[in-house]
Structure formats: structure tokens, C-alpha cells
Design an enzyme around this catalytic site. Sequence first.
Site, short mmCIF file in Angstrom:
data_model
loop_
_atom_site.label_atom_id
_atom_site.label_comp_id
_atom_site.label_asym_id
_atom_site.label_seq_id
_atom_site.Cartn_x
_atom_site.Cartn_y
_atom_site.Cartn_z
N SER A 186 0.87 -1.12 0.00
CA SER A 186 -0.02 0.05 0.01
C SER A 186 0.95 1.34 -0.22
O SER A 186 1.65 1.32 0.69
CB SER A 186 -1.03 0.12 1.18
N HIS A 228 -3.37 -1.08 -12.88
CA HIS A 228 -2.01 -0.95 -12.05
C HIS A 228 -1.89 -2.06 -11.19
O HIS A 228 -0.93 -2.31 -10.76
CB HIS A 228 -2.18 0.38 -11.22
N TYR A 284 -5.87 -15.43 2.07
CA TYR A 284 -7.42 -15.23 2.42
C TYR A 284 -8.12 -15.09 1.05
O TYR A 284 -9.40 -15.20 0.97
CB TYR A 284 -7.63 -13.95 3.29
N GLU A 285 -7.56 -14.90 -0.13
CA GLU A 285 -8.00 -15.01 -1.49
C GLU A 285 -8.22 -16.47 -2.05
O GLU A 285 -8.85 -16.84 -3.03
CB GLU A 285 -7.25 -14.16 -2.48
N ALA A 316 1.14 -3.04 4.23
CA ALA A 316 0.33 -2.35 5.21
C ALA A 316 0.06 -3.12 6.40
O ALA A 316 -0.34 -4.26 6.24
CB ALA A 316 -1.19 -1.88 4.64
N SER A 353 0.11 -10.54 5.03
CA SER A 353 1.09 -10.82 3.81
C SER A 353 2.59 -10.96 4.27
O SER A 353 2.70 -10.96 5.48
CB SER A 353 0.93 -9.80 2.71
N ASN A 379 -3.23 1.68 10.55
CA ASN A 379 -4.33 1.80 11.76
C ASN A 379 -3.90 1.32 13.05
O ASN A 379 -2.99 0.60 13.05
CB ASN A 379 -5.71 0.77 11.45
N HIS A 398 -11.12 -1.22 6.07
CA HIS A 398 -10.04 -1.13 4.89
C HIS A 398 -9.83 0.21 4.37
O HIS A 398 -8.94 0.51 3.85
CB HIS A 398 -10.82 -2.00 3.74
#
Length: 309
Positions: free
Chosen positions: A50, A89, A113-114, A141, A245, A268, A282
Site C-alpha cells: 500500500s 495498475h 485469504y483469497e 500495510a 502478507s 491503523n 479497509h
Amino acid sequence: MATSEVNIFCRQMSGMVAYNGYAYEDVERIARSVLGRVKSRPHIGIICGSGLGGLADMLKDVEIIEYADIEGFPVSTGSGLDHEEVPGHAGRLVFGTLKGRQVVLMQGRAHLYEGYDVHKIILPVRVMKLMGVKILFVTNAAGGINQDFNVGDIMIIKDHFNMPGFAAVNPLVGPNDDRFGPRFPPASQCYSSRLRKIAKSVAERLEMNDFIRDGVYCFLGGPSFETVTECRFLKVAGVDATGMSTVPEVLVANHCGIEVCGITLITNKCVMEYDSTQVANHEEVLETGQKRAKDMQNLIGEIVAELGD
């Protein structure tokens, strides 16, 4: 836990591991195919998290290959925290020169998680290794467990906590090919002390000391954000930030001898009180990434410049 997950877990615990990795020859073929489509011969890889996707705009002599056009490459669903959610992108390799050095950027990454197997997630790192990459920058992130960290802080990773690894969710599970690396690689020095030292020196020169931190990153599977009890446990365990990740890629890079620099953007603060009305979301992650994007890009760019030849 779903029935299929229970079955996989039981096979792992009984020694009957469901292995879905790629053989050395498969990775070698993919690497040759990619190199055959570009002029670049990169020695530095960057996994764009991110706020860092715009780093591609700093490259010269750009060449692009979409993940969908590369055999076996996982294609992100576009719902992850660790890539720029901008049409056109996400989900591609970007080759070029950055500060005079040949690099390859991953814009977009796959996550557990995908629904991807952990062996699929790390395929791009092994491909980069066989393309000649010797140094890898991994960014992400993350939520701040350390309550002294502020939203927008940049943390240079000194170590990690692989929580899924406690249940054998590790990209090195399965048959080992010594051409990639040893059967039992040490993980105590996954994050290069040399690169960490350079990163801190560059941050000081760029007058970033007010928001540069040093800490431990914890990998959790996601996609749900952490409970209060989980956050409290991680704090006691010495964790400073947690995300979804990075660790699989770092373990494989370390296994095959790639020098790693890990950089986390604190997007956060993790909720530590049971009665708090604050919730992680998110949108906050993306907003913080956008605000700190230029600093992240400058930091990476200047570190690359410091590496010389």
C-alpha cells in the site's frame, strides 16, 4: 473451519502433506519465458504494498508483463491491502531502471485469504530468484500493535512472527530441492542487518526520523481483522505490527539466498480494549497508504540509490 480445511490440516498433522508447489524445472521455465519478453535483467525486486504502487512511475525504460500472461502466476482478486487498487495498475510485473539500477516491481500480490495455496503465493519470488534478483524489498500495510506507534509511521522490519506456521502453513513444507535452498534454513536473520542499517541512514538523511520505527511484524491469515484478545496476545509476544502478507515471500527469499529488506506502513491502530467503539476498516488502510505514498516511494528509491553496483 470448513471441511476441506479440516482435511488439509489433518493430512498435515499426520505427515500426509498436500503439496501444491512447483518443481525447480517449472520455475526455471517460467523465469526463462519472462526474461525472453523483456530486455531488463533485474538484480533488485520490489513487492509493492500500500502506498508504493506509484513507485513504477519513477522507473525509466519501463517494460510491463501482466500476471495473467505469465504461466502459473497468482492473479490478485483486487481486494487485498497490499496493492494499489487502481484500474490497470494491479497484477503486473514492471521492469525498468530506478536510480540507475535494474529492478522488477510486483504491482499487486496474492494472499492466503483469497484462497490461494501458500506455495502459489510465493511462486513470483522463486521466479525472481531465477531471473537473477539478489535483493528483495517487501512492503506492506499493517495494524499497529505497539501503542507507541502512530498511524502513518513507517516500520523497518527486524523480525517476524509466522502465526500460520504453527499449523504448518509454511511455503517450505513439502519436498525440498537443494537447488532452491537447504531443507532446514535458519530464519533468525531473514531481514538483512546491512539493508536495515542503510534504510535507517537514508531515513535520517531524508529527515524522516519522526515517523520511522523499528519492529517485529506478525503474519495472520485474514481476511478478518484481529480480535481484541488476539491483539493483546500479540503485544505480550513482542509484536509491533500485524498484517496479512509478507512472511511467506520472505521465508522463500531467505531460503534461496535473497537479501531482504522489509518495510511496513502503519495504517491503523489495533483495538486493544474490549469496550472500545473503534473498529479497523479497509478504507482507513487505503487512505493512510495514499497520504504516506510519496515518503514510502522516496525511501525505497534512495535506499536503492545507496546500494551502488
